[in-house]
Design a protein around this motif. Structure first.
Motif, PDB file in Angstrom:
ATOM      1  N   UNK A  74      50.267  47.253  31.773  1.00 22.23           N
ATOM      2  CA  UNK A  74      51.027  47.718  30.615  1.00 22.23           C
ATOM      3  C   UNK A  74      50.900  46.769  29.433  1.00 22.23           C
ATOM      4  N   UNK A  75      50.601  45.504  29.702  1.00 25.74           N
ATOM      5  CA  UNK A  75      50.563  44.494  28.640  1.00 25.74           C
ATOM      6  C   UNK A  75      49.396  43.555  28.910  1.00 25.74           C
ATOM      7  N   UNK A  76      48.587  43.291  27.882  1.00 27.05           N
ATOM      8  CA  UNK A  76      47.489  42.343  28.045  1.00 27.05           C
ATOM      9  C   UNK A  76      48.055  40.973  28.383  1.00 27.05           C
ATOM     10  N   UNK A  77      47.543  40.387  29.439  1.00 28.95           N
ATOM     11  CA  UNK A  77      47.955  39.087  29.943  1.00 28.95           C
ATOM     12  C   UNK A  77      49.425  39.096  30.352  1.00 28.95           C
ATOM     13  N   UNK A  78      49.923  40.251  30.776  1.00 28.84           N
ATOM     14  CA  UNK A  78      51.307  40.366  31.206  1.00 28.84           C
ATOM     15  C   UNK A  78      51.480  39.954  32.653  1.00 28.84           C
ATOM     16  N   UNK A  79      52.725  40.020  33.108  1.00 27.78           N
ATOM     17  CA  UNK A  79      53.044  39.698  34.496  1.00 27.78           C
ATOM     18  C   UNK A  79      52.345  40.696  35.415  1.00 27.78           C
ATOM     19  N   UNK A  80      51.997  40.239  36.619  1.00 24.91           N
ATOM     20  CA  UNK A  80      51.286  41.124  37.541  1.00 24.91           C
ATOM     21  C   UNK A  80      51.428  40.676  38.987  1.00 24.91           C
ATOM     22  N   UNK A  81      51.368  41.659  39.865  1.00 25.05           N
ATOM     23  CA  UNK A  81      51.419  41.366  41.295  1.00 25.05           C
ATOM     24  C   UNK A  81      50.119  40.730  41.761  1.00 25.05           C
ATOM     25  N   UNK A  82      49.018  41.128  41.138  1.00 26.68           N
ATOM     26  CA  UNK A  82      47.714  40.562  41.510  1.00 26.68           C
ATOM     27  C   UNK A  82      46.754  40.700  40.334  1.00 26.68           C
ATOM     28  N   UNK A  83      45.924  39.697  40.177  1.00 31.09           N
ATOM     29  CA  UNK A  83      44.872  39.716  39.169  1.00 31.09           C
ATOM     30  C   UNK A  83      43.635  39.129  39.830  1.00 31.09           C
ATOM     31  N   UNK A  84      42.526  39.844  39.751  1.00 33.28           N
ATOM     32  CA  UNK A  84      41.259  39.362  40.294  1.00 33.28           C
ATOM     33  C   UNK A  84      40.252  39.377  39.157  1.00 33.28           C
ATOM     34  N   UNK A  85      39.814  38.196  38.750  1.00 27.80           N
ATOM     35  CA  UNK A  85      38.834  38.068  37.674  1.00 27.80           C
ATOM     36  C   UNK A  85      37.495  37.648  38.255  1.00 27.80           C
ATOM     37  N   UNK A  86      36.440  38.302  37.816  1.00 23.88           N
ATOM     38  CA  UNK A  86      35.096  37.893  38.185  1.00 23.88           C
ATOM     39  C   UNK A  86      34.691  36.786  37.217  1.00 23.88           C
ATOM     40  N   UNK A  87      34.464  35.600  37.752  1.00 21.46           N
ATOM     41  CA  UNK A  87      34.082  34.459  36.926  1.00 21.46           C
ATOM     42  C   UNK A  87      32.564  34.411  36.767  1.00 21.46           C
ATOM     43  N   UNK A  88      31.852  34.551  37.886  1.00 23.31           N
ATOM     44  CA  UNK A  88      30.392  34.549  37.849  1.00 23.31           C
ATOM     45  C   UNK A  88      29.837  35.399  38.979  1.00 23.31           C
ATOM     46  N   UNK A  89      28.706  36.010  38.711  1.00 25.25           N
ATOM     47  CA  UNK A  89      27.863  36.633  39.735  1.00 25.25           C
ATOM     48  C   UNK A  89      26.473  36.073  39.466  1.00 25.25           C
ATOM     49  N   UNK A  90      26.025  35.175  40.347  1.00 29.41           N
ATOM     50  CA  UNK A  90      24.763  34.487  40.097  1.00 29.41           C
ATOM     51  C   UNK A  90      24.857  33.752  38.778  1.00 29.41           C
ATOM     52  N   UNK A  91      23.792  33.779  38.034  1.00 29.98           N
ATOM     53  CA  UNK A  91      23.779  33.193  36.683  1.00 29.98           C
ATOM     54  C   UNK A  91      23.666  34.305  35.654  1.00 29.98           C
ATOM     55  N   UNK A  92      24.130  35.486  36.043  1.00 34.63           N
ATOM     56  CA  UNK A  92      23.999  36.655  35.167  1.00 34.63           C
ATOM     57  C   UNK A  92      24.826  36.508  33.904  1.00 34.63           C
ATOM     58  N   UNK A  93      24.292  37.097  32.863  1.00 28.29           N
ATOM     59  CA  UNK A  93      25.015  37.229  31.602  1.00 28.29           C
ATOM     60  C   UNK A  93      25.157  38.729  31.358  1.00 28.29           C
ATOM     61  N   UNK A  94      26.394  39.177  31.282  1.00 26.88           N
ATOM     62  CA  UNK A  94      26.713  40.590  31.064  1.00 26.88           C
ATOM     63  C   UNK A  94      27.717  40.640  29.931  1.00 26.88           C
ATOM     64  N   UNK A  95      27.569  41.591  29.040  1.00 25.36           N
ATOM     65  CA  UNK A  95      28.555  41.773  27.978  1.00 25.36           C
ATOM     66  C   UNK A  95      28.566  43.244  27.577  1.00 25.36           C
ATOM     67  N   UNK A  96      29.588  43.941  28.023  1.00 29.79           N
ATOM     68  CA  UNK A  96      29.776  45.331  27.636  1.00 29.79           C
ATOM     69  C   UNK A  96      31.269  45.617  27.582  1.00 29.79           C
ATOM     70  N   UNK A  97      31.625  46.882  27.382  1.00 29.09           N
ATOM     71  CA  UNK A  97      33.040  47.230  27.208  1.00 29.09           C
ATOM     72  C   UNK A  97      33.876  47.006  28.470  1.00 29.09           C
ATOM     73  N   UNK A  98      33.237  46.885  29.626  1.00 25.17           N
ATOM     74  CA  UNK A  98      33.968  46.728  30.886  1.00 25.17           C
ATOM     75  C   UNK A  98      33.965  45.312  31.437  1.00 25.17           C
TER      76      UNK A  98
END
Length: 174
Positions: free
Chosen positions: A104-128
């Motif tokens: 409901x809110x960017x950077x709001x409270x949450x029960x769980x958050x899973x962020x992908x920090x890296x996959x290999x040395x890939x560089x990805x930049x898109x809307x998702x």
């Protein structure tokens, strides 16, 4: 007659290094993080090598640290994956949904958050998805747990995790 082509979400070749950051500041935080790790272990094509100890940290909002918000438990998971990054994102978002995450809110409270920090040395930049994670180098709650399980870790495009963390602790860039 052959059936329709089906996109195989698992990449060919060897696995790529994987770094995920996990956090929770609502409900049974430790139980949520533990359940998330168990569910990540169950994703076909994902292999967990290590999970950091969970550390308690102050909540961070778009405006900065918020000591009035419930504190977070944070940790980092490292391993390998055969999954393409967007397929991994779909799998981790499904785990968040299953564990009651409400967006409901960017950077709001949450029960769980899973962020992908890296996959290999890939560089990805898109809307998702952006890889490596665009704010990982600025977050002690990612860097410190990561360093605990990978003392020689480096963050693609930023350098050694130990140096990045030291820069944050000293108040100057690494």
């Amino acid at each position: 007659m052959a059936g329709p082509l089906v996109h195989d979400p698992i990449r060919r070749g060897g696995p790529e290094r994987l770094v995920l950051a996990l956090g929770s500041n609502l409900g049974e935080r430790h139980a949520s993080l533990t359940e998330a790790v168990d569910r990540i272990r169950a994703i076909p094509g994902v292999f967990v090598r290590a999970v950091s100890p969970f550390v308690e940290t102050v909540a961070v909002r778009t405006t900065g640290p918020d000591t009035d918000a419930p504190a977070y438990l944070n940790g980092v998971l490292v391993g390998h994956t055969y999954l393409e990054p967007h397929r991994l994102l779909d799998a981790t978002a499904a785990i968040e949904d299953e564990l009651g995450r409400v967006r409901t809110e960017r950077w709001g409270d949450r029960t769980i958050d899973i962020d992908i920090i890296e996959v290999g040395r890939r560089r990805v930049s898109d809307e998702r998805l952006i890889l490596p994670h665009p704010r990982a180098a600025e977050r002690d709650f990612v860097l410190a747990p990561w360093l605990a399980v990978e003392p020689d870790a480096t963050l693609t495009g930023h350098g050694r995790v130990a140096d990045l963390l030291a820069g944050l602790e000293s108040g100057s860039p690494a």
